[in-house]
Design a protein around this motif. Structure first.
Motif, short mmCIF file in Angstrom:
data_model
loop_
_atom_site.label_atom_id
_atom_site.label_comp_id
_atom_site.label_asym_id
_atom_site.label_seq_id
_atom_site.Cartn_x
_atom_site.Cartn_y
_atom_site.Cartn_z
N LEU A 144 89.14 81.04 17.63
CA LEU A 144 89.19 81.51 19.01
C LEU A 144 87.87 81.27 19.73
N PRO A 145 87.95 81.06 21.05
CA PRO A 145 86.69 80.97 21.79
C PRO A 145 85.94 82.29 21.71
N TYR A 146 84.64 82.15 21.89
CA TYR A 146 83.76 83.29 21.67
C TYR A 146 84.15 84.51 22.48
N LEU D 19 92.22 68.12 20.49
CA LEU D 19 91.39 67.62 21.58
C LEU D 19 91.09 68.77 22.53
N VAL D 20 89.83 68.98 22.85
CA VAL D 20 89.46 70.06 23.76
C VAL D 20 89.01 69.51 25.12
N LEU D 21 88.18 68.47 25.07
CA LEU D 21 87.64 67.91 26.30
C LEU D 21 88.29 66.58 26.61
N GLY D 38 82.36 77.92 33.51
CA GLY D 38 83.78 77.89 33.13
C GLY D 38 84.16 79.14 32.40
N ARG D 39 85.45 79.41 32.41
CA ARG D 39 85.92 80.62 31.75
C ARG D 39 85.78 80.52 30.23
N ASN D 40 86.10 81.61 29.55
CA ASN D 40 86.15 81.59 28.08
C ASN D 40 87.12 80.51 27.62
N GLY D 41 86.68 79.72 26.69
CA GLY D 41 87.57 78.72 26.12
C GLY D 41 87.71 77.48 26.97
N ALA D 42 86.92 77.36 28.01
CA ALA D 42 87.04 76.20 28.88
C ALA D 42 86.56 74.94 28.18
N LYS D 44 82.98 74.66 27.24
CA LYS D 44 81.53 74.49 27.50
C LYS D 44 80.78 74.27 26.19
N THR D 45 81.02 75.17 25.25
CA THR D 45 80.34 75.04 23.96
C THR D 45 80.74 73.74 23.28
N THR D 46 82.00 73.40 23.39
CA THR D 46 82.45 72.16 22.76
C THR D 46 81.70 70.96 23.34
N LEU D 47 81.44 70.98 24.63
CA LEU D 47 80.72 69.87 25.25
C LEU D 47 79.30 69.76 24.67
N ASP D 157 73.00 77.26 25.42
CA ASP D 157 74.36 77.81 25.45
C ASP D 157 74.27 79.33 25.58
N GLU D 158 74.42 79.81 26.78
CA GLU D 158 74.34 81.24 27.10
C GLU D 158 73.04 81.86 26.59
N PRO D 159 71.93 81.34 27.04
CA PRO D 159 70.64 81.81 26.53
C PRO D 159 70.27 83.20 27.01
N GLU D 190 76.19 79.64 31.32
CA GLU D 190 76.02 81.08 31.54
C GLU D 190 77.29 81.63 32.19
N GLN D 191 77.66 82.81 31.75
CA GLN D 191 78.84 83.44 32.35
C GLN D 191 78.55 83.91 33.77
N HIS D 192 77.35 84.38 33.99
CA HIS D 192 77.00 84.90 35.30
C HIS D 192 76.46 83.76 36.14
N1 LIG Z 1 84.54 75.57 15.55
C1 LIG Z 1 85.73 75.42 16.17
N2 LIG Z 1 86.81 75.02 15.44
C2 LIG Z 1 88.00 74.86 16.03
N3 LIG Z 1 88.25 75.07 17.34
C3 LIG Z 1 87.22 75.47 18.10
C4 LIG Z 1 85.92 75.67 17.55
N4 LIG Z 1 85.09 76.06 18.55
C5 LIG Z 1 85.85 76.11 19.67
N5 LIG Z 1 87.13 75.75 19.41
C6 LIG Z 1 88.24 75.67 20.38
O1 LIG Z 1 87.84 74.86 21.44
C7 LIG Z 1 88.29 75.39 22.66
C8 LIG Z 1 87.12 75.51 23.62
O2 LIG Z 1 86.22 76.49 23.13
P1 LIG Z 1 84.70 76.57 23.53
O3 LIG Z 1 84.02 77.41 22.53
O4 LIG Z 1 84.18 75.22 23.75
O5 LIG Z 1 84.81 77.34 24.92
P2 LIG Z 1 83.67 77.94 25.80
O6 LIG Z 1 83.87 77.41 27.14
O7 LIG Z 1 82.34 77.73 25.19
O8 LIG Z 1 84.08 79.48 25.78
P3 LIG Z 1 83.16 80.79 25.69
O9 LIG Z 1 82.82 81.13 27.08
O10 LIG Z 1 84.06 81.82 25.11
O11 LIG Z 1 81.99 80.51 24.86
C9 LIG Z 1 88.94 76.72 22.36
O12 LIG Z 1 90.32 76.58 22.41
C10 LIG Z 1 88.50 77.03 20.97
O13 LIG Z 1 89.55 77.68 20.28
#
Ligand SMILES: Nc1ncnc2c1ncn2[C@@H]1O[C@H](COP(=O)(O)OP(=O)(O)OP(=O)(O)O)[C@@H](O)[C@H]1O
Ligand SMILES: Nc1ncnc2c1ncn2[C@@H]1O[C@H](COP(=O)(O)OP(=O)(O)OP(=O)(O)O)[C@@H](O)[C@H]1O
Ligand SMILES: [Mg+2]
Ligand SMILES: [Mg+2]
Lengths: 248, 371, 307, 236, 288
Positions: A144-146, D19-21, D38-42, D44-47, D157-159, D190-192
């Motif tokens: 899940l996302p964080y 595929l996420v991005l 971007g919202r949760n799960g958008a 960002k971290t994946t990028l 990433d969200e420092p 950043e969320q904010h």
């Molecule tokens: N280590 C991982 N393994 C598998 N899937 C992942 C992993 N990290 C993220 N994902 C998936 O990638 C998608 C995007 O998540 P990501 O963490 O990039 O979102 P985010 O924008 O950083 O969200 P947040 O604001 O919650 O940090 C989500 O559907 C998540 O489930």
């Protein structure tokens, strides 16, 4: 009656005193915030309250009962629940499983070995209340996302139906819109549930808290109504800086 | 349902159970090679039946595996004799199978006294520790040694040896100054030898399983026990022919008693050495090998006497009382006990032609187990 | 379909009885090893508590059942129950020690306790027969009717039946809230405690149950072979049980069965084919499996069926 | 035209098979800061993790100052000038604070002393193990550790998560200075949004793995409706 | 009194040997967090190389030791690059499965080439025999062991644990992905360290031949002891295992000297007691 109280609660790590003789009271139904600089000892304080760490000195009382030496699970039984600043989840469990498990333990059925787990429906209702997306409920937590994991962190505590709830930075990493929803869910808890909130997001803190305690260097620096705290020059210097404080 | 079929023709199958891997693997290798040496010398056909050996590894440490292997060999492979058995507990575990299946069980290596009593189908071609030990005690007493410390490994054969030595030696007027038992696993002999040094006996009697002797003898030398005037006496296990040569000068002069030395001077032994070298070049046969060689001989002789009939009871009856000249010297299978009766030799470790050998210099004829 | 899948191992096991009447001793050995691996799975696979001394319970069960049989009480089923109870008792007594120490240290404490019991049994020769093993065990016919025969028919059916019953019980256990809480502890003990799970007590319970299971497995070995020896208590036994479990796959229960069967059969066939060098081939197989298959044989099976 | 510091074109990436991005194109110039919203799960971290070579790049191109990163190992990317602050902070638990900093140090303006000057709290806890720090202290350490690499491009990433307001102010100020005065570039998550838009030059909003809005930060700040639509954010 | 001192010194030397044998494992298990139960197999290979060099090729003893060290190190490097790399991120139990498999393979391979018999070596004259100090005797070889071991502890502590290399290594173990993201050459760090661990095992195996003997069961026979030393000593350090090895060696030898009847009980009891008193290793406090 005091919901949760401490008396000279102290915790030392080697020569370093992280929590220094803190005496503190949380009233039933309180909406109380605990703030303070990084490393002030807030999380350590929560760990002492919840029993994750043993105290070096002092006492913890829950509804008049001395729980200083009770193990963690007994404190949970007695109505004390907490969340963690750094997610502590079951990575391979789905959120639904995790919440079901927590409810089962609350109902004292954790030692049942002769039949399957119940309470799935109640778990689903709880996740509904928190607007936990349907699709994410049956995926392994690790994927899940964080932000979603943060939400689950809170759901697990709420599943225990606590009388005292300790929240360690629940909103960190959650977008403001969602954290507001979460805080609304928490504010909507029964009026007799006491909540202690640790948070660095001052918007949230001042929106939520009816009373604020400031911790610095392990000791209480200030304690009082939000307005008074916001104006306190010592608090501004040690913690708030020049931040604008919203009033909610 | 399965049934034991009484076949009188075709191959005569022998189930050979030995430790081929694990801590006692060298025992298995020696016995196996001894059997192969016999077959090479005498051919694979006996009384019109081809001998077929089914070799199984019991790893030397798991009695339940030994037992299961024995069970499988008689039930599934229909072997008509069981043989091998490197260690006492393993032999004991298999004994009930021999009894129930009524097949002869030839013990070629294990050396505790009790084994033969555990089944009327057990025959032994190795030796017993009391048998090898008592003559040592007697020799020591007769050669002016009055005061001895004993050091044995803490398991059944060791206790057998300790008891036999003590009985015979004290009966002959000697005194046991100190009795020490070393653990079977991870023996560090230093502290034990230090105690021996403290006690300052005239001689130290040693029994340790073959292979262990090297470490012990080295320690003995390093601690200067010899300079302190303490002699080494023991059973032949300590100066196992398998590694004697590599053990080096520390062994020279040590006196041991045993039933076989590769240096035994006889035509039979020379022939044995020759066929053994064809099977396992560069390895000296030890007392385990001769146990395998003679065990094979025993089975073959019994089979000849029954004219190829493989009924277990008849085979055992035929084997009882057999006598022949083995590479070790004259031996007999006692008709009552089914145990071996043989000459025991007193030997001294000496260097001959650049190699170290146990040179026999005294002989106690036809010793029985007195276990 | 699912039911058929669940029934498959048992149908194979019963089929083997008829198809391989000459292999029954081996099959019994597999059933017993499977029960031992199953007991380890409850503890290691579900509760996440690794032990290196599980043979202590196996061996204790074996000696209890063996000594009962030697002293004139050869009734097998009550023998199993008594062995289970004694093993569970030892589990109960040692659990606080083992759980006190924490992960790596706890692991080593199990090892130490196992080795100590081994030494104790070695020294207590008057009771156990020491290094020679326990002699003169006599086990009565099962239900007064089925004698333990040379072919191992009774031994196999008896072992299989016990395994089956205990497997069903284990399945009930792991699917219950209790089983779920064990998995939760394995996943994150910190959070488990924070939702009110008495972590140590649950682990102790799992430890005791696993001990009882191992005790039964040991007792089965002693009863079917009418013999007990030190090797039942050895470190090697503990390690082999773990190998079988990891080979089969942790935390599935079926993995324990498959792993025990695969390991025992491989060991047996290879050592028959090459008594001197079978370890080489077995080693190659283990290395290959560890490299290729995550989650052991069960993991590989799952991946295959998912395709 | 000269290559920008970071050049991303038509990038698609994800985890394992998923595929996420998709279709991400971006450029960051030297001395520029980019807000990634971007919202949760958008995604960002994946990028960020794709830039680091940790999430799996499935298509498109990434270049850092002209060097193609696509197949490089993470450690190579770090030595080429990426400084990463992971979302989970991931300080090295069994290293002391000082070791956390020195183990990864590369020569440049940022050394142990400079980091301690930025975060005096870390200096006080210098001999503590990473696992024994408070949440905020870990965050500071993660940022300090990335600075010790003296990177050309900081990936944050969200420092700000978990830092006290007064520290946040100091940090934002420091990042601004880094970018303006030292020519370092930065990508900030950043969320904010309102906290970082004022100190960044451009902003990108991700939604379900795609870029849905892109523009100058000042312009975004001036368009609350846009932020509200994509982030569910009401500014007041 | 002199007997006591003599036995004490023996225990000291025996602990030193235990340390040399186990130190490679405290590097791979303690520092790298790889459950490498094949540690003893590298030791065995070292031992056999030493035997062959010494007995068949007549190489001087110190060179044979060096040869054993290098050979085991090279074997470790090759296996690390080809096989172990794939296992770093796996479950500990899968590492157990793998490394036990490797023990079987190497044991059988050694058996194939060298047979199952005990291998023995003859020490050079300057290492055999015994010297007396004020009536307290000690074997020359044991003095040699003590010297080698002391040097090793110092070198490892100063060169591996307390250095930037050590910190980078621990970082790589804590979180390999993030460590790479911080520019640390994790694969190289691991390869180097694993090579070092294997080389140390090889040296230990070679030094042990004289005292412990050598046959293909060596890796399994002493596995328990290696584990005890590392567990009692604690991870992340070499001083801890060093103290643990000394303590266990001394307790074991004194026990055998004064109360030989209790046998192996003593060392196991000592281990359990130490573990319960200091679950995180001898040098660490429980809550630190
Ligand atoms: N280590 C991982 N393994 C598998 N899937 C992942 C992993 N990290 C993220 N994902 C998936 O990638 C998608 C995007 O998540 P990501 O963490 O990039 O979102 P985010 O924008 O950083 O969200 P947040 O604001 O919650 O940090 C989500 O559907 C998540 O489930
Ligand atoms: N196990 C430990 N050993 C030594 N010091 C510790 C340990 N745990 C915490 N500390 C120290 O105690 C202090 C208080 O930590 P704590 O986590 O309670 O702070 P906090 O107020 O929650 O801070 P934050 O807002 O950053 O989360 C910190 O300086 C931390 O380094
Ligand atoms: Mg905190
Ligand atoms: Mg993220």
């Amino acid at each position: 009656m005091i919901a949760l109280g401490t008396c000279h609660l102290t915790r030392r790590f080697g020569g370093f005193t992280a929590v220094d003789a803190v005496s503190f009271n949380l009233l039933p139904g309180a909406r109380h915030a605990l703030i303070g600089p990084n490393g002030a000892g807030k999380t350590t304080f929560v760990n002492l309250l919840s029993g994750a760490l043993p105290a070096s000195e002092g006492q913890v009382m829950l509804f008049g009962q001395d729980i200083t030496h009770l193990p963690q699970h007994a404190r949970v039984r007695a109505g004390l629940a907490r969340t963690f600043q750094v997610n502590q989840l079951f990575p391979q469990f789905t959120p639904l499983e995790s919440v079901t498990l927590a409810i089962g333990e609350r109902e004292g059925q954790g030692a049942t070995w002769w039949r399957g787990a119940r309470h799935g429906a109640e778990a689903a209702r709880l996740l509904d209340d928190l607007h936990f997306p349907e699709a994410d409920r049956t995926r392994p937590t690790a994927e899940l996302p964080y932000g979603r994991q943060r939400l689950l962190e809170i759901a697990l505590a709420l599943a225990l139906k606590p009388r005292v709830l300790l929240l360690d930075e629940p909103a960190a990493g959650v977008p403001p819109a969602e954290s507001r929803e979460v805080m609304q869910a928490i504010a909507a808890l029964p009026r007799d549930v006491a909540v202690l909130l640790i948070e660095h997001d001052m918007d949230l803190v001042f929106r939520f808290a009816e009373r604020i305690t400031v911790l610095a260097f392990g000791a209480v620096l200030a304690d009082g109504e939000p307005d008074a705290i916001a104006k306190d020059p010592r608090v501004r210097e040690a913690y708030l800086g020049t931040a604008e404080v919203a009033h909610g | 349902a399965p049934r034991l079929v009484q076949a009188q023709s075709g191959n005569f199958r022998i189930g050979l159970i030995l430790p081929m891997t694990g801590p006692f693997a060298s025992t298995g290798r020696q016995v196996d090679a001894g059997i192969k040496a016999w077959l090479r010398r005498n051919g694979e056909s006996v009384a019109g039946r081809r001998i077929e050996i089914l070799l199984r590894d019991d790893t030397g440490t798991q009695p339940d595996v030994t037992r299961r292997l024995a069970q499988e060999l008689v039930v599934r492979e229909r072997v008509k004799a069981l043989a091998g058995f490197g260690l006492t507990p393993l032999a004991l575990a298999a004994a009930p199978i021999a009894t129930e299946a009524k097949v002869p069980m030839v013990v070629m290596a294990a050396a505790t006294s009790v084994i033969v009593q555990r089944s009327p189908f057990i025959l032994r071609t190795s030796f017993t520790l009391p048998q090898a030990t008592a003559p040592m005690a007697q020799w020591a007493a007769a050669n002016g040694i009055r005061n001895v410390a004993t050091l044995v490994t803490d398991f059944a054969p060791g206790l057998d040896a300790e008891r036999a030595f003590k009985n015979r030696f004290t009966a002959a007027g000697g005194r046991i100054a100190l009795e020490l038992r070393t653990p079977l696993r991870n023996p560090d002999y230093a502290p034990f030898l230090q105690r021996v040094r403290d006690a300052a006996p005239e001689a130290l009697f040693i029994f340790v399983p073959s292979g262990e002797g090297a470490a012990l003898m080295k320690q003995f030398a390093e601690r200067g026990l010899a300079q302190a005037g303490i002699r080494v006496i023991g059973t032949g296990d300590v100066l196992d022919d398998d590694i004697l040569n590599e053990m080096g000068d520390v062994t020279l002069g040590a006196i041991t008693s045993h039933h076989y030395s590769a240096a035994h001077d006889s035509a039979e032994n020379r022939a044995f050495l020759e066929s053994y070298a064809q099977v396992l070049p560069n390895v000296r046969p030890n007392f385990m090998a001769v146990g395998g060689f003679d065990g094979m001989h025993l089975i073959a002789e019994a089979l000849k006497r029954t004219n190829g009939n493989d009924d277990g009871e008849r085979l055992v009856a035929a084997a009882k009382g057999l006598s022949w000249t083995s590479p070790r010297g004259p031996i007999t299978i006692d008709a009552n006990t089914r145990d071996i009766v043989q000459d025991i030799y007193i030997r001294r470790a000496e260097r001959r032609d650049g190699q170290i050998w146990n040179i026999e210099f005294d002989r106690i004829p036809q010793v029985r187990d007195e276990g | 379909m699912r039911i058929a899948l669940h029934a498959l191992p048992w149908l194979v096991a019963i089929g083997a009885y008829f198809a391989m009447p000459e292999q029954l001793p081996l099959l019994s050995a597999i059933a017993i090893a499977a029960l031992f691996a199953l007991s380890l799975d409850l503890l290691v696979g579900y509760a996440g508590f690794v032990t290196l001394g599980h043979a202590a319970f196996f061996g204790l069960g074996a000696y209890v059942a063996g000594i009962l049989g030697q002293q004139g009480w050869g009734e097998p089923i009550s023998g199993l129950l008594i062995a289970a109870a004694v093993a569970a008792l030892l589990g109960l007594v040692t659990a606080p020690l083992v759980l006190r120490a924490g992960e790596l240290a706890g692991l080593m404490v199990t090892l130490g306790l196992g080795l100590m019991l081994y030494e104790a049994a070695n020294k207590a020769a008057f009771l156990t027969g020491g290094a020679d093993g326990l002699q003169g065990v006599e086990i009565w016919p099962v239900f007064g009717a089925f004698r333990f025969d040379l072919w191992g028919r009774t031994a196999y059916l008896y072992s299989l039946a016990v395994l089956f019953v205990l497997f069903l019980l284990a399945q009930l256990l792991v699917r219950s809230p209790f089983g779920l809480s064990l998995r939760a502890i394995r996943e994150n003990p910190k959070r488990a405690a924070a939702i009110g799970i008495p972590v140590k007590r649950r682990l102790a319970a799992a430890y005791v149950i696993a001990a009882a299971y191992a005790g039964v497995a040991g007792a089965l070995l002693a009863q079917t072979t009418q013999f007990a020896s030190l090797d039942a208590l050895s470190f090697q036994r503990s390690a082999e049980g773990l190998l079988m479990l990891v080979l089969g796959g942790l935390g599935t229960l079926y993995g324990a069965l498959i792993g025990a069967a695969a390991f025992t059969i491989a060991h047996h066939t290879l050592s028959e084919a090459s008594p001197q060098f079978w370890q080489f081939w077995l080693g190659i197989a283990l290395v290959a499996l560890a490299l290729l298959g995550r989650g052991g044989l069960m993991g590989a099976l799952r991946r295959m069926t998912r395709r | 035209m000269a290559d920008p510091l970071l050049f991303i074109e038509n990038l698609s990436a994800g985890w394992g098979e998923g595929l996420v991005l998709e279709g991400i194109s971006l450029r960051v110039e030297e001395g520029q800061a980019l807000a990634l919203l971007g919202r949760n799960g958008a995604g960002k971290t994946t990028l960020i993790n794709t830039l680091m070579g940790i999430a799996r790049q499935r298509g498109g191109a990434i270049r850092l100052a002209g060097t193609v990163l696509d197949r490089l190992a993470p450690e190579r990317r770090a030595t080429l000038g990426l400084g990463w602050v992971p979302q989970e902070r991931a300080v090295f638990r069994s290293l002391t604070v000082a070791e956390n900093l020195t183990a990864v140090a590369r020569p440049g303006r940022w050394d142990e002393k400079a980091v301690y000057a930025l975060f005096p709290r870390l200096a006080e806890r210098r001999r503590n193990l990473g696992s024994q720090l408070s949440g905020g202290e870990q965050q500071m350490l993660a940022i300090g550790r990335a600075l010790m690499l003296n990177p050309r491009l900081l990936l944050l990433d969200e420092p700000l998560e978990g830092l006290a307001p007064v520290i946040v102010q100091g940090l934002l100020f420091a990042i601004q200075r880094l970018v303006r005065d030292e020519g370092m570039a930065a990508i900030l998550i950043e969320q904010h949004a309102t906290q970082i838009l004022p100190i960044t030059d451009q902003a990108v909003i991700l939604d379900r793995g795609r870029i849905v809005a892109k523009g100058a930060s000042s312009q975004m700040l001036a368009e609350p409706a846009l932020l509200e639509r994509h982030l569910g954010l009401s500014l007041h | 009194m002199t007997a006591f001192l003599s036995v004490l010194l023996d225990g000291f030397a025996s602990g030193m040997l235990l340390f040399v044998l186990s130190v490679g494992l405290s590097v791979t298990l303690g520092l790298m967090n790889v459950v490498n139960l094949a540690h003893g197999a590298f030791g065995m290979v070292g031992g056999y190389v030493c035997v062959v060099l010494l007995n068949r090729m007549g190489v001087p003893f110190p060179l044979a030791l060096a040869g054993a060290t290098v050979a085991a190190g090279v074997l470790g490097l090759v296996l690390e690059r080809t096989l172990y790399v794939r296992l770093y991120r796996r479950d500990h139990l899968e590492q157990v499965l793998f490394s036990i498999g490797l023990v079987f393979v190497l044991g059988a391979a050694v058996d194939w080439f060298m047979g199952a018999r005990q291998q023995l070596i003859q020490l050079p004259d300057w290492l055999s025999g015994r010297v007396e100090f004020w009536g307290v005797g000690l074997g020359r070889y044991r003095i040699f062991l003590i010297a080698v071991c002391g040097a090793l502890v110092a070198a490892l502590h100063l060169g591996l644990v307390r250095t930037r290399f050590g910190a980078q290594l621990r970082a790589a173990v804590d979180d390999g992905v993030v460590a790479r993201g911080m520019g640390l050459p994790v694969p190289r760090l691991f390869a180097l360290t694993f090579t070092l661990g294997s080389a140390l095992a090889g040296l230990g195996g070679a030094l042990g031949v004289e005292v412990l003997g050598l046959d293909p069961t060596f890796p399994l026979k002493y596995m328990v002891y290696f584990l005890i030393v590392v567990a009692v000593g604690g991870t992340n350090t070499v001083i801890g295992p060093f103290v643990a090895a000394l303590l266990l060696g001394i307790v074991d030898v004194l026990g055998k000297y004064y109360v030989p009847e209790v046998g192996a009980f003593i060392i196991y009891t000592a281990m359990v007691v130490l573990l319960l008193a200091r679950p995180h290793g001898l040098l660490k406090r429980a809550d630190a």
